[in-house]
Design an enzyme around this catalytic site. Structure first.
Site, short mmCIF file in Angstrom:
data_model
loop_
_atom_site.label_atom_id
_atom_site.label_comp_id
_atom_site.label_asym_id
_atom_site.label_seq_id
_atom_site.Cartn_x
_atom_site.Cartn_y
_atom_site.Cartn_z
N LYS A 18 -53.07 148.20 69.46
CA LYS A 18 -51.66 147.91 70.02
C LYS A 18 -51.00 148.88 70.69
O LYS A 18 -50.66 148.99 71.93
CB LYS A 18 -50.79 147.55 68.76
CG LYS A 18 -49.29 147.28 69.02
CD LYS A 18 -48.47 146.94 68.05
CE LYS A 18 -46.88 146.86 68.09
NZ LYS A 18 -46.87 145.61 68.72
N GLU A 458 -28.72 136.20 62.43
CA GLU A 458 -30.20 136.65 61.79
C GLU A 458 -30.62 137.92 62.16
O GLU A 458 -31.56 138.53 62.12
CB GLU A 458 -31.15 135.67 62.33
CG GLU A 458 -30.90 134.30 62.01
CD GLU A 458 -32.43 133.29 62.19
OE1 GLU A 458 -33.55 134.02 62.43
OE2 GLU A 458 -31.98 132.36 62.41
N HIS A 614 -35.90 122.82 62.54
CA HIS A 614 -36.39 122.90 63.68
C HIS A 614 -37.81 123.56 63.79
O HIS A 614 -38.28 123.97 62.90
CB HIS A 614 -35.64 124.68 64.06
CG HIS A 614 -36.17 125.29 65.14
ND1 HIS A 614 -36.14 124.73 66.40
CD2 HIS A 614 -37.07 126.27 65.27
CE1 HIS A 614 -36.90 125.46 67.33
NE2 HIS A 614 -37.38 126.18 66.90
N HIS A 667 -38.97 130.84 75.86
CA HIS A 667 -40.21 131.73 76.27
C HIS A 667 -40.58 132.31 77.83
O HIS A 667 -41.44 133.09 77.81
CB HIS A 667 -41.48 131.13 75.61
CG HIS A 667 -41.44 130.84 74.15
ND1 HIS A 667 -41.21 131.76 73.10
CD2 HIS A 667 -41.08 129.58 73.52
CE1 HIS A 667 -41.02 131.08 71.92
NE2 HIS A 667 -40.85 129.77 72.22
N1 GLN Z 1 -34.16 130.47 63.17
C1 GLN Z 1 -35.32 131.01 63.93
C2 GLN Z 1 -34.72 131.97 65.11
O1 GLN Z 1 -33.84 131.52 65.62
C3 GLN Z 1 -36.18 130.14 64.08
C4 GLN Z 1 -37.50 130.76 64.86
C5 GLN Z 1 -38.77 129.88 64.81
O2 GLN Z 1 -38.66 128.56 64.42
N2 GLN Z 1 -39.64 130.24 65.41
O3 GLN Z 1 -35.36 132.79 65.25
ZN ZN Z 2 -38.82 127.64 67.44
#
Ligand code: GLN
Ligand code: ZN
Length: 732
Positions: A18, A458, A614, A667
């Site tokens: 890495k 988060e 999600h 992304h």
């Molecule tokens: N709640 C997570 C975020 O917002 C969801 C990420 C995911 O589903 N990969 O990062």
């Molecule tokens: Zn996601």
């Protein structure tokens, strides 16, 4: 008895792989330095093998991904220099990432043009053979043609492309043979998928043509059993590798069909995917069984690993903080090599070291499911129309509510403070205050932008699974147990070792704080049971579904606790629910029945609280009927990249709940786009009706820069207002 191993991690003991590549990307080292650093990593990797096993493949090493390399070998893309090489992974020409079978490793998806003429344009295997060989019998690594093509994007008839590809493989194999290569390690994990009769026919006929006489081929399969194994007996290969861990049916297939006397059976006995330490005696007993049913003599049986070892961290030696008792139940990649050696020694009568090694491991066998427990759990969907009314009274949401998926950008400063905190240089008090300040700041930002449902951001979470594992009882986390998720991206899977319990709140502190300062509803966000299970290792012998239910109950306590503390919307993320499904169709039904039940246990709550989920992808036509059985009110999925896909998945299914199709592909390198947002919305409104559509990005915003996030969210909010006006007086 001989032994054999493959797939040893390329990461290096101290993640040198890495570091070197990332230094190269940042311009800190040049191409020459990169090559010499990575050759050193490769040499170390080979040393591990040499210490423990008789044979292993050369050329498994890759600078990014072996599926990409296979595409380069056969001219699908061009390998001019490292700049062009890495461009396929992270530059202008970035290829799509997809999960490798049902693992957490992502490969780069090659796109094959119609009628593409495969040609040998980079003889990578020969290069590795020449650079690293020590015995002329060293097998040379290749991904097999069937696997390569099944993993690629293809628009034409599979058969035709496969025939052309096999012709190119024939050329490569011929060239290798002419250059004194004697053996090939050919990986065909796709043989473990559901393979149609038509495909079997074309595999057999093309393989027969493809392999030059006098070349030894070790045909390696893994991740499941091979349903059409007897057909492989017809092929001109000298050995067949079978996975006896995930491919639990392989032993029965052997019982029924025996095994040809002229081939070697490479027995995948030690687990390449999960680090539960092997009970060597048990393995030897199993080997006896294989010998009995295959009627093979000792020299035709080879002891090996069940799947590539790169799903495990390099070695347990790096774990200084692990409790000794737990440590003695774990094996990482290096320890797996040692186990392979122990099994062979045991068969030769040297049993002492083996007995010592597994003295703390009771059994590697899974207990059976207690059917009674399973049946009592309900799968019934709720009355969503009533729920919606009830929730709307409380939430009073506008049409096209706007929100995010949860996380907000994590910058260098945050990572630095967190690193300081884990090292003990930053006190808990200071760390908490830092996180609080972040939350405060981002609640203000979201409020100012005008989002309808806010999140706390988060910031306290490094990783959506590790964070929960560190707070739940029954898990341990490692110090250096890194594995590659894709390219140079690594993560540390937590390890389940005991009954899972929630002894204290997991997310309440941060969520409650955010709600206490926010003028609008804050959505609580937790990771779902299946995703936590899928991205963790597991040392327990209980059936997976029971562990999953345990986890679900623990998470449900958190969900209830959030609801008691003024949280009116809770999102349960399940990005892994599809990928964790078994590879074979016949096993999917059972899996989804417990996966959906787990989600429904976790989300069980009085109907006033709105449940969101999600899922990280957009394509789930195959599983839509299971998704419909999950108890949620709103689902967010990816949709911005290929807006049309959501139409396919929901065609013809009555779906009376709300959906948040992602309108910004987070992304990609670009901010949200006016046209894309409107395109996704227009399509979704047609399918779901204007009252059921939310507006949000595709996924979490953790890896983005704040500037792009801000412009994109503002655009989302602006378009939401326009659409509200447009649909003000309309009912559909
Ligand atoms: N709640 C997570 C975020 O917002 C969801 C990420 C995911 O589903 N990969 O990062
Ligand atoms: Zn996601």
């Amino acid at each position: 008895m001989k032994n054999y191993a493959y797939g040893f991690p390329r990461l290096g003991k101290c993640r040198e792989f890495k570091k070197s590549i990332e230094d190269f990307w940042e311009g800190k080292i040049n191409e020459k330095q990169l090559v010499s650093l990575l050759n050193a990593v490769e040499e170390e990797r080979i040393c591990f093998y040499k210490e423990y096993v008789d044979a292993f493949p050369l050329g498994e090493f890759t600078y990014y991904d072996n599926i990409l390399d296979t595409a380069l070998i056969f001219g699908v893309y061009n390998f001019k220099n490292f700049e062009t090489y890495f461009n396929y992974a992270r530059g202008k020409n970035t290829l799509e990432l997809k999960k490798y079978f049902n693992t957490n490793y992502h490969y780069l998806v090659p796109s094959i043009e119609n009628n593409f003429e495969f040609k040998l344009s980079w003889n990578k295997p020969l290069f590795y053979f020449k650079t690293f060989f020590s015995f002329k019998d060293d097998p040379v690594f290749l991904i097999g043609p069937y696997t390569f093509l099944r993993l690629s994007r293809l628009n034409e008839d599979f058969d035709k492309a496969f025939e052309r590809l096999c012709a190119a493989y024939k050329k490569l194999l011929g060239e290798l043979k002419n250059n004194h290569v004697h053996s090939i390690h050919l990986e065909e994990p796709a043989f473990c998928l559901d393979v149609t009769k038509k495909d079997i026919k074309s595999i057999v006929s093309n393989y027969k043509k493809m392999i030059p006489s006098g070349l030894n081929i070790n045909l390696i399969t893994y991740y499941e059993s091979v349903d059409f194994l007897p057909h492989l007996y017809e092929l001109p290969v000298s050995g067949i590798g079978l996975d006896f861990i995930a491919g639990e049916d392989n032993i029965d297939i052997l019982k029924k069909n025996g095994f040809p006397k002229d081939k070697k059976l490479i027995c995948g006995l030690v687990d390449g995917r999960n680090p539960l330490r092997s009970n060597i005696e048990e393995k030897v007993k199993f080997l006896e069984l294989i010998k009995r049913v295959s009627k093979l003599s000792e020299e035709n049986i080879i002891v090996s690993n069940s799947a590539p070892l790169f799903h495990l961290p390099v070695t347990l030696d790096n774990e200084e903080n692990l409790d000794d008792n737990i440590k003695s139940k774990i094996s990482f990649a290096k320890e797996r090599l040692y186990e392979i050696k122990l099994i062979t020694q045991f068969c030769e009568g040297k049993t002492k070291a083996a007995r010592k090694w597994s003295s703390k491991v009771t059994s590697g066998l899974r207990n059976n499911i207690v059917k009674k427990d399973f049946d009592t759990l309900s799968l019934l969907p709720k009355n969503y129309t009533n729920r919606k009314k009830l929730q709307q009274k409380i939430l009073n949401l506008p049409l096209f509510p706007t929100t995010t998926i949860g996380s907000f950008p994590q910058d260098k400063e945050l990572r630095k403070v967190r690193f300081g905190f884990t090292r003990g240089n930053v006190s808990l008090h200071d760390y908490d205050n830092f996180i609080r300040a972040k939350i405060f700041n981002f609640i203000e930002k979201q409020e100012e932008i005008g989002l309808d449902i806010l999140t706390h951001g988060e910031f306290e979470r490094t990783d959506m699974v590790e964070f929960f594992a560190q707070r739940l009882k029954g898990f341990i986390t490692t110090q250096n147990g890194w594995v590659i998720s894709y390219g140079t991206r690594v993560y540390r899977p937590p390890i389940i070792y005991d009954e899972i319990k929630r002894e204290r709140p997991l997310t309440l502190k941060e969520t409650f704080y955010a709600q206490s300062i926010a003028p609008k509803p804050v959505k609580g966000i937790i990771t779902g049971p299946i995703t936590i299970l899928a991205w963790s290792y597991n040392l327990r012998s209980s059936p997976l579904c029971m562990i999953s239910f345990e986890l679900a109950h623990a998470l449900n306590e958190e969900v209830k606790n959030l609801a008691q503390n003024e949280i009116k919307i809770i999102q349960i993320d399940e990005p892994a629910i599809r990928e964790f499904a078994p590879l074979k169709k016949r096993k999917k039904g059972f899996y989804f029945s417990w996966a959906v039940r787990s989600f429904n246990i976790a989300s069980r709550l009085s109907p006033e609280v709105q449940i969101h989920t999600h899922l990280c992808y957009s394509e789930f036509s195959e599983i839509i009927n299971w998704i419909k059985k999950m108890n949620f009110d709103v689902i967010t999925i990816e949709a911005a990249r290929e807006g049309a896909k959501i139409t396919n998945s929901f065609k013809g299914v009555k779906f009376n709940r709300a959906i948040g199709p992602g309108v910004w592909d987070i992304h990609s390198k670009y901010p949200a786009d006016d046209k894309v947002i409107r395109g996704v919305l227009d399509k979704s409104i047609k399918i779901f009706g204007p009252k059921n559509v939310w507006i949000n990005p595709d996924c979490g915003l953790k890896t983005r820069k704040w500037e792009e996030v801000e412009t994109s969210l503002r655009l989302m909010v602006k378009i939401a207002k326009i659409y509200r006006n447009k649909f003000k007086n309309r009912t559909i």
